[in-house]
Design a protein around this motif. Structure first.
Motif, PDB file in Angstrom:
ATOM      1  N   THR A  72     -15.335  -4.959  16.256  1.00 57.19           N
ATOM      2  CA  THR A  72     -14.903  -5.149  15.124  1.00 57.19           C
ATOM      3  C   THR A  72     -15.593  -5.841  14.117  1.00 57.19           C
ATOM      4  N   VAL A  87     -14.838  -2.091  12.869  1.00 62.54           N
ATOM      5  CA  VAL A  87     -13.780  -1.960  12.061  1.00 62.54           C
ATOM      6  C   VAL A  87     -13.474  -2.437  10.578  1.00 62.54           C
ATOM      7  N   VAL A 132      -9.987  -8.747  11.863  1.00 62.15           N
ATOM      8  CA  VAL A 132      -9.678  -8.360  12.819  1.00 62.15           C
ATOM      9  C   VAL A 132     -10.633  -8.579  14.221  1.00 62.15           C
ATOM     10  N   THR A 177     -11.072  -8.102  18.918  1.00 63.61           N
ATOM     11  CA  THR A 177     -11.131  -7.354  19.674  1.00 63.61           C
ATOM     12  C   THR A 177     -11.677  -7.606  21.430  1.00 63.61           C
ATOM     13  N   VAL A 227      -8.043  -3.590  20.259  1.00 62.23           N
ATOM     14  CA  VAL A 227      -7.833  -4.207  18.275  1.00 62.23           C
ATOM     15  C   VAL A 227      -6.896  -4.326  18.205  1.00 62.23           C
ATOM     16  N   LEU A 260      -5.000  -6.245  14.928  1.00 67.06           N
ATOM     17  CA  LEU A 260      -4.585  -6.152  13.565  1.00 67.06           C
ATOM     18  C   LEU A 260      -3.516  -7.524  12.638  1.00 67.06           C
ATOM     19  N   ALA A 310      -8.613   1.555  12.260  1.00 68.28           N
ATOM     20  CA  ALA A 310      -9.051   0.660  13.960  1.00 68.28           C
ATOM     21  C   ALA A 310      -9.131   2.583  14.855  1.00 68.28           C
ATOM     22  N   THR A 323     -12.298   4.342  14.660  1.00 65.09           N
ATOM     23  CA  THR A 323     -13.318   3.897  15.611  1.00 65.09           C
ATOM     24  C   THR A 323     -14.120   3.829  16.969  1.00 65.09           C
ATOM     25  N   VAL A 351     -12.635   2.464  20.462  1.00 66.22           N
ATOM     26  CA  VAL A 351     -11.284   1.435  20.601  1.00 66.22           C
ATOM     27  C   VAL A 351     -10.340   2.141  21.475  1.00 66.22           C
ATOM     28  N   VAL A 371      -4.693   0.455  19.138  1.00 71.54           N
ATOM     29  CA  VAL A 371      -4.238  -0.950  18.149  1.00 71.54           C
ATOM     30  C   VAL A 371      -3.543  -1.764  18.053  1.00 71.54           C
TER      31      VAL A 371
END
Length: 104
Positions: free
Chosen positions: A41, A44, A61, A63, A68, A70, A87, A90, A93, A96
């Motif tokens: 987190t 990101v 954000v 996690t 993750v 958003l 994201a 990163t 991860v 997303v």
């Protein structure tokens, strides 16, 4: 003798808790997983803060187990897509989920 039994029971209980991974109350994550998610987190959010095309203060954000989430508001579809791209690229991860709403 009672004290020795009580101490032995306390040590056994402590060892059991440590060996089971010390689950954190938040969705039964282990402490290590919770720390990893916090690091993701932070990474990101830091990348978003550096990027001029994304308003880091308008996007939340979170996690959980490497996924993750958003959420929040973007001024354009391009900003929403850029936040998702940040994201996804990163480290660590796994997935997303982009729930950002475009609101001009």
């Amino acid at each position: 003798m009672k004290y020795a039994t009580a101490i032995a029971f306390a040590l056994l209980t402590g060892a059991t808790l440590v060996s089971t991974g010390c689950s954190v109350a938040r969705d039964q994550q282990t402490v290590g997983s919770y720390v990893d998610d916090a690091a993701i987190t932070t990474a990101v959010k830091a990348k978003m803060a550096e990027d001029k095309g994304v308003s880091a203060t308008a996007i939340s954000v979170e996690t959980l187990n490497g996924t993750v989430q958003l959420s929040g508001f973007a001024k354009s579809q391009a900003e929403k897509e850029r936040a998702e791209s940040i994201a996804r690229t990163t480290r660590h991860v796994r997935e997303v989920r982009n729930s950002i709403v475009v609101r001009p």
